[in-house]
Scaffold this active site. Structure first.
Site, PDB file in Angstrom:
ATOM      1  N   SER A 107      40.629  -3.326  45.805  1.00  0.00           N
ATOM      2  CA  SER A 107      39.181  -3.417  45.632  1.00  0.00           C
ATOM      3  C   SER A 107      38.726  -2.528  44.490  1.00  0.00           C
ATOM      4  CB  SER A 107      38.470  -2.994  46.917  1.00  0.00           C
ATOM      5  OG  SER A 107      37.084  -2.860  46.682  1.00  0.00           O
ATOM      6  N   HIS A 133      39.896  -7.776  44.342  1.00  0.00           N
ATOM      7  CA  HIS A 133      38.750  -7.864  45.246  1.00  0.00           C
ATOM      8  C   HIS A 133      37.529  -7.210  44.602  1.00  0.00           C
ATOM      9  CE1 HIS A 133      37.006  -8.386  49.277  1.00  0.00           C
ATOM     10  NE2 HIS A 133      36.408  -7.220  49.061  1.00  0.00           N
ATOM     11  N   ASP A 168      33.567  -6.230  45.218  1.00  0.00           N
ATOM     12  CA  ASP A 168      32.485  -6.050  46.187  1.00  0.00           C
ATOM     13  C   ASP A 168      31.134  -6.066  45.474  1.00  0.00           C
ATOM     14  OD1 ASP A 168      33.857  -5.630  48.736  1.00  0.00           O
ATOM     15  OD2 ASP A 168      34.714  -3.870  47.752  1.00  0.00           O
ATOM     16  N   MET A 201      27.200  -5.715  45.996  1.00  0.00           N
ATOM     17  CA  MET A 201      26.214  -5.190  46.940  1.00  0.00           C
ATOM     18  C   MET A 201      24.837  -5.131  46.277  1.00  0.00           C
ATOM     19  SD  MET A 201      28.359  -1.989  48.506  1.00  0.00           S
ATOM     20  CE  MET A 201      30.132  -2.076  48.777  1.00  0.00           C
ATOM     21  N   HIS A 210      33.371 -10.743  47.128  1.00  0.00           N
ATOM     22  CA  HIS A 210      32.783 -10.503  48.447  1.00  0.00           C
ATOM     23  C   HIS A 210      31.298 -10.204  48.266  1.00  0.00           C
ATOM     24  CE1 HIS A 210      32.846  -7.579  52.178  1.00  0.00           C
ATOM     25  NE2 HIS A 210      31.969  -8.552  52.304  1.00  0.00           N
ATOM     26  N   MET A 269      28.064  -9.066  49.522  1.00  0.00           N
ATOM     27  CA  MET A 269      27.326  -8.306  50.536  1.00  0.00           C
ATOM     28  C   MET A 269      25.868  -8.269  50.101  1.00  0.00           C
ATOM     29  SD  MET A 269      29.969  -5.216  51.397  1.00  0.00           S
ATOM     30  CE  MET A 269      31.084  -5.340  50.001  1.00  0.00           C
ATOM     31  N   MET A 287      35.661  -7.252  58.733  1.00  0.00           N
ATOM     32  CA  MET A 287      35.328  -5.917  58.253  1.00  0.00           C
ATOM     33  C   MET A 287      35.803  -4.885  59.269  1.00  0.00           C
ATOM     34  SD  MET A 287      33.965  -6.285  55.298  1.00  0.00           S
ATOM     35  CE  MET A 287      33.572  -4.540  55.081  1.00  0.00           C
ATOM     36  N   ASP A 301      39.214  -5.967  55.494  1.00  0.00           N
ATOM     37  CA  ASP A 301      38.574  -5.153  54.471  1.00  0.00           C
ATOM     38  C   ASP A 301      38.012  -3.897  55.116  1.00  0.00           C
ATOM     39  OD1 ASP A 301      37.154  -4.103  52.360  1.00  0.00           O
ATOM     40  OD2 ASP A 301      35.951  -5.895  51.986  1.00  0.00           O
TER      41      ASP A 301
END
Length: 223
Positions: free
Chosen positions: A11, A36, A38, A40, A69, A71, A140, A178
């Protein structure tokens, strides 16, 4: 143990944002299968990270598929932009979408693999009616929003419940885990049914991300 080969997905949330290209190259030398990413928004989770421009830049330098991913709130508004700029896999939180079936269909229609993400307090049972529409499920093992958190112990049982649900539904979806994955728990996570391990701090928090990627794969039981 999962019947699928284990994939390691470092990540970049824990990487050096001033040298993402260097850090991605290091984990790829170490055998990373996925990168990966993330995303957000400061609303769905209490942090703001990166968006489409960084995914586009990563796509130029990465030789492994980008596992994005989301979020974020209202992910449907942004899915197309992420896929068009390099996302090969897109996962959305079941807690953030009103019509999960529609969102998964949208991701697949754009040519990416579609995943649903479960927060720690969200039961596996919410996936029953979309099991056939999933390419992967993200469990998660921490509450999302920040890197470096500790693995929630009962996540192993949740992975087993997800695997059982998918099996009953005849789904071949992979299980990705994750949060808090490291050398101490990687084998147990795989044994529970996961085949994709996301790791941030356990890889980029070390002095040698390349070696840490290899070490995590070895710990997961695949050399």
């Amino acid at each position: 143990m999962s019947g699928s080969p284990v994939q390691i997905a470092p990540s970049v949330l824990s990487a050096d944002f001033a040298a993402l290209g260097r850090d991605v190259a290091a984990v790829e030398r170490g055998g990373a299968d996925l990168i990966h990413v993330d995303v957000m928004d400061g609303h769905f989770v209490p942090n703001i990270t990166i968006g489409v421009p960084v995914v586009k830049a990563l796509h130029r330098v990465a030789t492994r598929p980008l596992d994005v991913h989301l979020m974020i709130e209202e992910p449907d508004r942004y899915v197309a932009a992420f896929v068009q700029n390099g996302a090969a896999m897109v996962s959305v939180h079941v807690e953030a979408v009103s019509h999960l079936h529609r969102t998964l269909a949208l991701i697949r229609s754009l040519g990416a693999k579609a995943g649903a993400v479960l927060n720690p307090a969200t039961p596996a049972s919410v996936l029953e009616d979309v099991a056939q529409d999933l390419d992967f499920v993200v469990v998660m093992a921490v509450n999302p929003g920040f890197g470096g958190q500790s693995f929630i112990a009962n996540s192993l049982e949740k992975i087993r419940r997800v695997r059982s649900l998918l099996h009953r539904a005849g789904s071949q979806a992979a299980i990705e885990v994750d949060g808090g994955v490291d050398l101490t728990n990687a084998a147990a996570v795989v044994e529970a049914g996961a085949s994709i391990l996301v790791a941030g701090n356990a890889i980029f928090g070390t002095a040698d991300a390349e070696a840490a990627t290899r070490a995590l794969r070895a710990a997961a039981g695949r050399s």
